[in-house]
Write an enzyme that holds these catalytic residues in place. Structure first.
Site, PDB file in Angstrom:
ATOM      1  N   LYS B 189       0.822  -1.214   0.000  1.00  0.00           N
ATOM      2  CA  LYS B 189       0.000   0.000   0.000  1.00  0.00           C
ATOM      3  C   LYS B 189       0.855   1.263   0.000  1.00  0.00           C
ATOM      4  CE  LYS B 189       0.805   0.866   4.432  1.00  0.00           C
ATOM      5  NZ  LYS B 189       1.201   2.055   5.157  1.00  0.00           N
ATOM      6  N   THR B 246      -2.978   6.051   4.490  1.00  0.00           N
ATOM      7  CA  THR B 246      -1.640   6.382   3.983  1.00  0.00           C
ATOM      8  C   THR B 246      -1.731   7.274   2.746  1.00  0.00           C
ATOM      9  OG1 THR B 246      -1.024   4.158   4.717  1.00  0.00           O
ATOM     10  CG2 THR B 246       0.600   5.347   3.449  1.00  0.00           C
TER      11      THR B 246
END
Lengths: 339, 339
Positions: B189, B246
């Site tokens: 990710k 994120t």
């Protein structure tokens, strides 16, 4: 084969889609209000919903629905869920045979819980139908920012041909055969976006919002699959993509409604202040009802529904979610994997 | 059964997890640097990584790894991927039999492409291992905001017992048996978050970021499943949840690196300015390599890798992504559905 398009409804998103189509094919935009239609035709701008955004010069505008629909080879429905059936009934006398009807609405019909393409099928049986849905904020698209969306239709050939009509160099259109999943995802995500907004209004952080979006997606996937959608659709642009933009963008109406609820305002107060429709307010009780009828646990939607109904304060709803016992993450989802 | 915990690594996340554990059980935090250890012990604050956040008074601190590990019934690895193997080798002489080792790291080992729990298994065969991962910004958790996370271990009994140790009234811990998927999701990710940051740096809007996150999740799900993870894991907290935080949080290091790349700075310049590690910089070439070896199309990771390597400007990378032909949305994913 030339495909002439009619877009019905001159709200911000209907107008934007008409503007995109006009780049590729002859397109007419129908505005219910003759004053708005005349103003867009005169100025090339939708001053009511999209001021400062010049529209494509080839885009035609009318307040005559028969004229708009009669010459169209595809009809795009840019009206919200509560006016949807009435507009389909209104166009039924003018639409020609075989002409596909594409919905842009993200809501379910109050009272019947029907999806918008089911309403199309109800009123216009035999016409191909589909839905265009994804993370698409109108202002950004008109400003020329890149965006992607999904056109869902059961007929792949028609879908591929129509996808070309909507595509520009900054607007990517993916096709998907799962109409049910795409449509349900578009309606349900508004309720989760209200929950994300509530967390913001209560001063929560990025971790909390990410958890709400993730657990909310799990919840709407469970319900969507119970209603006949495919699990993967909910992880795509119509589900996750739209959920992310609706939950995080400052421009999102549903997120803003949640934020106000989080700050302790009542839904009546908020609605009185808001010129445009936040579909999630209407969808929340429908979703809670659907969850109960299908035996699907929907803790986030239940709390959003209770806050909207004025039965519980946002801070208490939020506390209730945290107090649920921990459990395996994929509880209730593993059975969904094999279609 | 009392379970004493040792957390190795006094960076911001290791310190935060030690603080959470100390609320439930005797916990010792190991700092490699004796000066940092002494300062945390004296002030009850990690002044280097988490100034202004008082830590739980019961938390003990040491710079002696043997002392920390020797008395521990669970060892938590709060060191980044490049120092991970060295630290596991260092503790091998002190850890007692059967003691589980839990990784907090979100990266793959350079050179071997191994996951961190594979490194644990390599150095300490026979010890149960797991990973704690999810959308968890340290500052927010210390500020008392609600968050959720996943503890993934193959042994459900151990996982459930350890999950209780990490749980507080504001920190929900879900269990998941898919160690591979959770660990791969945490590593991959970061690369997509760099892409989302690049879009920000280039002035893109919320639609674009939502599309990158959604298509990025599809891409890392394809690779994660090829590596042995389960599809659903990637839609959960370790995948989607962590990807969202994120990609969108102003506090995210990987997003910030991407933003700077989007503004045209070189990776060497950016790294020179950044005190803390952005794991995605190291992970990008590993991910691209894994994709090629497993025959998985990874257009976003490829472009991020090319920008980091200085082979292409961010604006050109972005254009290349837009120029790919449109296609069915679930291309390459439908085969994943039936496990």
């Amino acid at each position: 084969m030339r495909i002439r398009a009619a877009v019905l409804g001159a709200g911000s998103w209907g107008t934007t889609v008409a503007h995109l189509l006009a780049q590729n094919t002859p397109t007419v935009l129908w505005a219910r209000d003759p004053i708005l239609a005349a103003s867009i035709a005169a100025d090339g701008v939708n001053a009511r919903y999209l001021p400062d955004h010049p529209l494509h010069p080839a885009l035609e505008v009318t307040a005559d629905i028969g004229e708009a629909v009669g010459g169209a080879d595809v009809v795009i429905m840019g009206v919200p869920s509560h006016g949807f059936r009435g507009t389909v009934e209104q166009l039924a006398g003018s639409i020609r045979a075989w002409v596909p009807v594409i919905s842009l609405a993200k809501g379910l019909e109050a009272g019947t819980d029907l999806r918008m393409t089911q309403v199309v099928h109800d009123v216009l049986p035999g016409h191909p139908y589909g839905v265009l849905t994804g993370p698409n904020l109108a202002h950004e698209i008109l400003d020329g920012h890149a965006a992607a969306t999904v056109l869902a239709m059961s007929d792949t050939t028609i879908a591929e041909r129509l996808a070309e009509l909507f595509t520009t160099d900054r607007f990517r259109v993916y096709t998907n055969h799962d109409v049910v999943g795409c449509e349900i995802a578009g309606a349900l995500k508004n309720v989760i976006a209200i929950a994300a907004g509530m967390a913001d209004g209560l001063g929560a952080g990025d971790n909390t919002r990410a958890a709400i979006v993730t657990r909310g997606l799990a919840e709407l996937t469970r319900l969507g699959v119970a209603l006949g959608g495919e699990p993967l659709t909910f992880a795509g642009l119509a589900g996750l993509g739209d959920l992310v933009v609706t939950s995080f963008s400052p421009q999102s109406r549903n997120r803003r409604v949640g934020e106000q609820l989080g700050r302790g305002r009542s839904i009546a107060d908020i609605v009185a202040d808001t010129p445009m429709v936040a579909e999630g307010i209407r969808t929340a009780p429908v979703v809670v009802d659907l969850g109960r009828r299908h035996g699907v646990e929907m803790p986030i939607a239940e709390q959003v529904g209770a806050v909207i109904a004025g039965e519980v304060a946002a801070a208490d709803a939020y506390r209730r979610l945290l107090e649920r016992p921990s459990r395996p993450e994929m509880h209730g989802l593993h059975g969904l994997r094999g279609e």
